[in-house]
Design a protein around this motif. Sequence first.
Motif, PDB file in Angstrom:
ATOM      1  N   LEU A 145     -32.919-116.141  15.711  1.00 28.87           N
ATOM      2  CA  LEU A 145     -33.735-114.940  15.993  1.00 28.87           C
ATOM      3  C   LEU A 145     -33.606-113.997  14.395  1.00 28.87           C
ATOM      4  N   LEU A 146     -32.654-113.901  13.785  1.00 36.68           N
ATOM      5  CA  LEU A 146     -32.581-113.533  12.257  1.00 36.68           C
ATOM      6  C   LEU A 146     -33.605-113.912  11.501  1.00 36.68           C
ATOM      7  N   ALA A 147     -33.871-115.258  11.703  1.00 39.56           N
ATOM      8  CA  ALA A 147     -35.033-115.911  10.762  1.00 39.56           C
ATOM      9  C   ALA A 147     -36.221-115.209  11.071  1.00 39.56           C
ATOM     10  N   GLY A 148     -36.571-115.016  12.407  1.00 38.84           N
ATOM     11  CA  GLY A 148     -37.616-114.671  12.804  1.00 38.84           C
ATOM     12  C   GLY A 148     -37.948-113.317  12.408  1.00 38.84           C
ATOM     13  N   GLY A 154     -32.371-104.696  11.271  1.00 39.69           N
ATOM     14  CA  GLY A 154     -32.700-103.341  11.016  1.00 39.69           C
ATOM     15  C   GLY A 154     -34.004-103.215  10.282  1.00 39.69           C
ATOM     16  N   SER A 155     -34.650-104.230  10.096  1.00 46.48           N
ATOM     17  CA  SER A 155     -36.032-104.190   9.428  1.00 46.48           C
ATOM     18  C   SER A 155     -37.114-103.936  10.380  1.00 46.48           C
ATOM     19  N   TYR A 156     -38.351-103.421  10.210  1.00 46.28           N
ATOM     20  CA  TYR A 156     -39.503-103.361  10.822  1.00 46.28           C
ATOM     21  C   TYR A 156     -39.904-104.881  11.423  1.00 46.28           C
ATOM     22  N   THR A 157     -40.576-104.948  12.273  1.00 48.36           N
ATOM     23  CA  THR A 157     -41.215-106.289  12.751  1.00 48.36           C
ATOM     24  C   THR A 157     -42.680-106.066  12.797  1.00 48.36           C
ATOM     25  N   SER A 376     -50.407-100.619  17.092  1.00 49.38           N
ATOM     26  CA  SER A 376     -49.880-100.462  15.744  1.00 49.38           C
ATOM     27  C   SER A 376     -49.270 -99.155  15.207  1.00 49.38           C
ATOM     28  N   ALA A 377     -49.874 -98.352  15.744  1.00 51.12           N
ATOM     29  CA  ALA A 377     -49.649 -96.949  15.098  1.00 51.12           C
ATOM     30  C   ALA A 377     -48.117 -96.458  15.613  1.00 51.12           C
ATOM     31  N   SER A 378     -47.596 -97.231  16.581  1.00 55.72           N
ATOM     32  CA  SER A 378     -46.334 -96.754  16.953  1.00 55.72           C
ATOM     33  C   SER A 378     -45.420 -98.020  16.034  1.00 55.72           C
ATOM     34  N   ILE A 379     -45.563 -98.503  15.048  1.00 56.41           N
ATOM     35  CA  ILE A 379     -45.067 -99.302  14.033  1.00 56.41           C
ATOM     36  C   ILE A 379     -44.461-100.608  14.895  1.00 56.41           C
ATOM     37  N   CYS A 380     -43.587-100.466  15.698  1.00 56.40           N
ATOM     38  CA  CYS A 380     -42.996-101.774  16.368  1.00 56.40           C
ATOM     39  C   CYS A 380     -42.145-101.538  17.298  1.00 56.40           C
ATOM     40  N   PRO A 381     -41.943-102.458  18.319  1.00 57.37           N
ATOM     41  CA  PRO A 381     -40.807-102.148  19.306  1.00 57.37           C
ATOM     42  C   PRO A 381     -39.453-102.455  18.720  1.00 57.37           C
ATOM     43  N   ASN A 382     -38.347-101.942  19.453  1.00 59.01           N
ATOM     44  CA  ASN A 382     -36.957-102.283  18.608  1.00 59.01           C
ATOM     45  C   ASN A 382     -36.753-103.520  18.571  1.00 59.01           C
TER      46      ASN A 382
END
Length: 527
Positions: A145-148, A154-157, A376-382
Amino acid sequence: MRPKIELGSRFPSMSPIKMMGRLGRMLSMHSEGLVTTVPGLTAQASTIRKTKHNLTMDNMNPNLIKLQYAVRGPIVARSLALKKELLKGVEKPFKTVINANLGDAQAMGQEPITFFRQVLSCVIYPELIKSGNCPDDVKQRARQLLAGCGGKAGSYTQSFGVEMFRRHVAEYIAQRDGYPSNWENVVLTQGASPGIKYCLQLFCKQVDGKDAGVLIPIPQYPLYSAALAEYGLGPVGYYLDEDKNWGIDVSELERAFHEGSKTHAVRALVVINPGNPTGQVLTEENMKRILKFAQRQGLFVLADEVYQHNVYAEDSKFSSFKKVLMDLGPPCSEMELASFMSVSKGYMGECGLRGGWMELVNMDPDVQANLYKTISASICPNTIGQCAIDMVARPPQPGEPSYDLWLQEKTDVLGSFKLRAKMIVEAFNKMGGFKCNEVQGAMYAFPRIELPPKAVEAARAENKPADLFYAFRLLEETGICIVPGSGFGQSPGTYHFRTTILPQPKLLQEMLNIFDVFHKKFTEQYS
């Protein structure tokens, strides 16, 4: 022009320092809305607060004023206030508030699935992968999961979710339905609700001079009526057939479509399966008739399937609308469909993690591109919600260290739901004045209740729907919080309420016993 302040006329016996101090406190209270007038100020000064706002109820978005959301409405607000009063030691005729209003399993005592929480702990704090006492498959999953996620939770996806997770969801859907699923048509969302709202926004355009309308079930989950109000879309209600365990009659769909078409361009159909608040599970034959109707009328289908793991009746099973669509073949299999899933329900109950997905089927590529632009205007889901979704799509497999415990916990949760679904139906059907259909799936019962005419009159005197009047009385006298049927919609002249099956068995039995005593007392009072 400054307001005229005549200190002496209001405070003749005070020193100037005391007068200014008191006036300062009053002005402060006035600015916070705690008082509406300040002694010693002219009328012009006392209206400063009323005129200083550029945005007022008169010029704000009227759609937001119309918006109502029953499952978090005034009765729920009152239940929260009662909890605070109990904590302060205020004496009540009950010791605790029982929240049978929300579908939040963990808030009602359900324990999280161990595998999910172990993996998420390692994802959030990777040091546990090295030092923690977790099974090897947990550590391996956390690494994946971290690799993905690019190594950091804590980074954007990517805006539509981590590609690896989307691929896993597509594989899950393909295995579930027996038909291919393209991962690029899968979008991860912050729970199912944003995906539903993203799709509804697509219809915000007049057609032939008419605002768009959307067919929604009555009773319905209030997300739909709230979202339609927010976007200025027309709710076109079709009634579920209570006498046929809340099934969907195509003749009723036809009636609603033609009636709604007089005022709106009806463009989409919402189906909730398993049902919320009604707890039914649609048969494949019923679903085929629904899809053929939608194909005839050129409707986009939105399939809310967040309770697909929650099926309890022996003769019921979950089938996705995509599977049935593909089973029908052309032209139905060429229809547009969006389906929605969530980590909040099922056996997981992870409402607070806010993880979900939607799959888009046969959507126009240009429309889909614009939808993705909007998302994409909402950046990304958590990120944590996305990780949870990946584990729903790819749970532990036989032979892995975590599999046996995961399977046992899942089986126990769903088995307990089945027990509680039966308990609640049997209890209400034994009470006088109630009729409760079988809870085939989901997490709710929607009993019908007969209210005495005098109770209806008393409700009318308080300017409340009768079922809301009943629900408030129940809450104030017993601490049981339910949602009245008027918040979901119901056939004219009928009264219902939604209650969850989520209280743990002991608490649920206690709740049902209290409910029985209250209802007898209420009926006697208004007979």
